[in-house]
Design a protein around this motif. Sequence first.
Motif, PDB file in Angstrom:
ATOM      1  N   ILE A 158       0.829  -1.202   0.000  1.00 42.97           N
ATOM      2  CA  ILE A 158       0.000   0.000   0.000  1.00 42.97           C
ATOM      3  C   ILE A 158       0.866   1.256   0.000  1.00 42.97           C
ATOM      4  N   GLN A 159       1.982   1.222   0.728  1.00 41.77           N
ATOM      5  CA  GLN A 159       2.903   2.362   0.701  1.00 41.77           C
ATOM      6  C   GLN A 159       3.438   2.577  -0.704  1.00 41.77           C
ATOM      7  N   ARG A 160       3.806   1.506  -1.362  1.00 38.69           N
ATOM      8  CA  ARG A 160       4.353   1.618  -2.719  1.00 38.69           C
ATOM      9  C   ARG A 160       3.289   2.109  -3.694  1.00 38.69           C
ATOM     10  N   GLU A 161       2.063   1.641  -3.565  1.00 41.97           N
ATOM     11  CA  GLU A 161       0.977   2.121  -4.414  1.00 41.97           C
ATOM     12  C   GLU A 161       0.815   3.631  -4.274  1.00 41.97           C
ATOM     13  N   GLU A 162       0.887   4.117  -3.049  1.00 41.72           N
ATOM     14  CA  GLU A 162       0.740   5.553  -2.824  1.00 41.72           C
ATOM     15  C   GLU A 162       1.915   6.328  -3.409  1.00 41.72           C
ATOM     16  N   GLY A 203       1.277   6.553  -7.010  1.00 46.26           N
ATOM     17  CA  GLY A 203       0.028   7.221  -7.355  1.00 46.26           C
ATOM     18  C   GLY A 203      -1.034   6.279  -7.879  1.00 46.26           C
ATOM     19  N   ILE A 204      -0.929   5.023  -7.543  1.00 44.59           N
ATOM     20  CA  ILE A 204      -1.922   4.041  -7.969  1.00 44.59           C
ATOM     21  C   ILE A 204      -3.094   4.098  -7.001  1.00 44.59           C
TER      22      ILE A 204
END
Length: 73
Positions: A60-64, A67-68
């Motif tokens: 979830i950190q990487r998605e943020e 910008g996903i």
Amino acid sequence: MPIIRVSEIRKMKPEERMKKLAELRAELARVRALAASGTPLDNPMRIRELRRAIARILTIQREEELGIRRKSK
């Protein structure tokens, strides 16, 4: 039952997420140390649950970062 749900992680602030991540990593280290010492674990599946919870937070950190946007269920 998961330790922490994806919807709960998404609602957290980044600082809260980092704190939770540190707590989970510390607990994983403790449980792994118990397992390595030969102590029978109360719940051997706890290691898998902790690893998955850590992976959820990191994902979830990487998605943020990228910008996903994902739908919350």
